[in-house]
Design a protein around this motif. Structure first.
Motif, PDB file in Angstrom:
ATOM      1  N   THR A  87       0.830  -1.212   0.000  1.00 17.46           N
ATOM      2  CA  THR A  87       0.000   0.000   0.000  1.00 17.46           C
ATOM      3  C   THR A  87       0.861   1.257   0.000  1.00 17.46           C
ATOM      4  N   ASP A  88       1.863   1.279   0.868  1.00 17.13           N
ATOM      5  CA  ASP A  88       2.729   2.457   0.955  1.00 17.13           C
ATOM      6  C   ASP A  88       3.544   2.650  -0.322  1.00 17.13           C
ATOM      7  N   THR A  89       3.992   1.556  -0.917  1.00 15.30           N
ATOM      8  CA  THR A  89       4.761   1.654  -2.153  1.00 15.30           C
ATOM      9  C   THR A  89       3.885   2.170  -3.293  1.00 15.30           C
ATOM     10  N   ALA A  90       2.658   1.659  -3.366  1.00 19.22           N
ATOM     11  CA  ALA A  90       1.744   2.118  -4.417  1.00 19.22           C
ATOM     12  C   ALA A  90       1.430   3.604  -4.262  1.00 19.22           C
ATOM     13  N   ALA A  91       1.429   4.065  -3.014  1.00 18.71           N
ATOM     14  CA  ALA A  91       1.147   5.482  -2.745  1.00 18.71           C
ATOM     15  C   ALA A  91       2.386   6.348  -2.922  1.00 18.71           C
ATOM     16  N   GLY A  92       3.519   5.719  -3.221  1.00 22.89           N
ATOM     17  CA  GLY A  92       4.749   6.475  -3.442  1.00 22.89           C
ATOM     18  C   GLY A  92       5.494   6.849  -2.190  1.00 22.89           C
ATOM     19  N   SER A  93       5.122   6.251  -1.056  1.00 27.85           N
ATOM     20  CA  SER A  93       5.783   6.620   0.195  1.00 27.85           C
ATOM     21  C   SER A  93       6.145   5.390   1.032  1.00 27.85           C
ATOM     22  N   PRO A  94       6.952   4.501   0.460  1.00 31.52           N
ATOM     23  CA  PRO A  94       7.355   3.333   1.264  1.00 31.52           C
ATOM     24  C   PRO A  94       8.288   3.766   2.383  1.00 31.52           C
ATOM     25  N   PRO A  95       8.383   2.958   3.448  1.00 32.57           N
ATOM     26  CA  PRO A  95       9.376   3.265   4.477  1.00 32.57           C
ATOM     27  C   PRO A  95      10.783   3.104   3.899  1.00 32.57           C
ATOM     28  N   ASP A  96      11.756   3.752   4.528  1.00 32.90           N
ATOM     29  CA  ASP A  96      13.149   3.596   4.069  1.00 32.90           C
ATOM     30  C   ASP A  96      13.720   2.246   4.489  1.00 32.90           C
ATOM     31  N   VAL A  97      13.296   1.777   5.656  1.00 30.63           N
ATOM     32  CA  VAL A  97      13.733   0.476   6.180  1.00 30.63           C
ATOM     33  C   VAL A  97      12.503  -0.250   6.712  1.00 30.63           C
ATOM     34  N   ALA A  98      12.411  -1.548   6.439  1.00 34.65           N
ATOM     35  CA  ALA A  98      11.270  -2.321   6.932  1.00 34.65           C
ATOM     36  C   ALA A  98      11.753  -3.625   7.553  1.00 34.65           C
TER      37      ALA A  98
END
Length: 429
Positions: A87-98
């Motif tokens: 979801t975050d990646t699709a929104a263009g804002s993934p975390p830097d570290v997961a």
């Protein structure tokens, strides 16, 4: 901006309007004037137990050592990590570290823009950092010779036991069970005193199959073979789960979920618990003043060698630009340093993946209880993943449609595993 670059070309803006340099030989350190905030998605962060306080301690120690980098932690349930990352990646804002569990890592690497962690620092810096980390673990998590996600909170299964319940049942706590057959006998003896006997945590609410793999491996089987073909319906795998089912049918193991079993163990009502070392710190706290806690190596199937695999999580980098990639690496480098693993081991209970940390903490109560797992670390089996972008969906099918019905509800192991194996083959196609 970066203080230096090993070699490279421009990679654009660092998020603060500063041009930074990308390199093919790794990204050089940030200078002290560059301020970077990184987002860290973690299933330990924010939890009420020791995992939450331990993660906060890691963040606090890192920010004290790196005042130019701020960590913005984000909590998430273990089972929801992949969904959140998609979801975050699709929104263009993934975390830097997961923090991604190993049962979900294969699908994450295929489906998400994960930056191989080994590619971020210059090669010499990488080699220097990993020199003290367990080579068995690094080898186990490598794909085509490269570490894509950094081993972080790692464990292998261990047998916890209540020494007081052993004595009450006429058992010698100095000689804990070493085989499944001995576990069953001890469990029935404890059951005879009015307490519950043993619990194998193969039915995992986090939808991880690490203990299922460890049990199947121990009976000489596998979930997939070296070519990636599904083998969980072969006789050795069927026999492994039939052996765990037999514990329930005999009365040695209660037909309850893992959370109920953990509560029973920490309250002194269950004699043995086979699960991750991740709960060790919590178990020690619960046992303090109530009962004597012991640990033993992961039990074998008769004379066959134990082949436990690992559980826990790796740290995956999804940062977009070089400044954030380098800041992410600094965070990963710190939490997997001696200082980081000392916090991880002493405050949470995961394995110290550096021998130097194990040596430093050797006289501590927690490392003494981790000794059986540390002794098995050199023989740990690689975690095996199903093929394809639906690898995690296949794990959930295995756990929900085969392991849980077989172990807790008496489903016939052979036909059940055959049916689920066919489903997973279609998911993997």
């Amino acid at each position: 901006m970066f203080a230096a670059a090993a070699c490279g070309s421009s990679d654009g803006d660092d998020g603060s309007g500063t041009e930074v340099a990308a390199t093919t030989g790794g990204i050089a350190p940030l200078d002290s004037a560059t301020k970077v905030t990184i987002k860290f998605l973690s299933y330990n962060y924010g939890t009420p137990g020791l995992g939450g306080t331990g993660t906060q301690a890691l963040i606090d120690a890192f920010e004290k050592a790196h005042p130019n980098i701020t960590v913005e932690p984000q909590g998430v349930a273990t089972k929801d990590v992949l969904t959140r990352l998609r979801t975050d990646t699709a929104a263009g804002s993934p975390p830097d570290v997961a923090q991604v569990g190993w049962s979900k890592m294969a699908e994450a690497v295929q489906a998400l823009p994960i930056v191989p962690v080994q590619e971020i620092p210059p090669a010499a810096e990488w080699d220097e950092h990993v020199a003290g980390i367990s080579k068995s673990i690094l080898s186990a998590v490598s794909v085509d010779g490269q570490v894509k996600a950094m081993p972080y909170t790692m464990s292998i299964p261990v047998l916890y036991y209540n020494a007081d319940l052993f004595r009450a049942a006429g058992l010698d706590p100095a000689k804990p069970p070493a085989t499944l057959e001995e576990v069953k006998a001890a469990g029935l003896a404890i059951k005879g005193t009015g307490s519950e006997g043993v619990y194998y945590g193969v039915v995992d609410s986090a939808k991880s199959d690490f203990l299922t793999q460890s049990v199947v491996n121990g009976n000489g089987g596998s979930l997939v073979d070296a070519n990636g073909e599904v083998t969980l319906d072969k006789p050795a795998a069927v026999g492994a789960l039939a052996g765990i089912q037999d514990l329930v049918k005999s009365g040695a193991m209660p037909a309850v979920n893992t959370e109920t079993a953990l509560a029973a163990f920490t309250s002194g009502k269950l004699g043995m618990l086979v699960t991750s070392t991740a709960v060790l710190a919590s178990a020690m706290k619960a046992a303090d003043g109530k009962f004597e806690l012991g640990t033993a190596s992961f039990p074998t199937f008769g004379s066959k060698p134990a082949r436990p695999t690992y559980s826990g999580a790796g740290l995956a980098v999804l940062a977009k630009d070089d400044a954030h990639k380098r800041a992410a690496w600094e965070f990963i480098k710190f939490v997997t340093s001696d200082a980081g693993f000392e916090i991880i081991t002493s405050k949470i209970g995961y394995l110290p993946l550096r021998e130097s940390v194990a040596t430093k903490l050797a006289d501590s109560a927690i490392v003494k209880l981790l000794a059986p797992s540390l002794e098995q670390l050199d023989t740990v089996a690689p975690y095996t993943a199903f093929r394809g972008e639906k690898a995690n969906q296949a794990v959930v099918a295995l756990q929900d449609e085969a392991v849980e019905p077989i172990v807790l509800r008496g489903a016939d192991p052979g036909p059940t595993l055959t049916s689920v194996a066919e489903k997973i083959r279609k998911l993997s196609a």
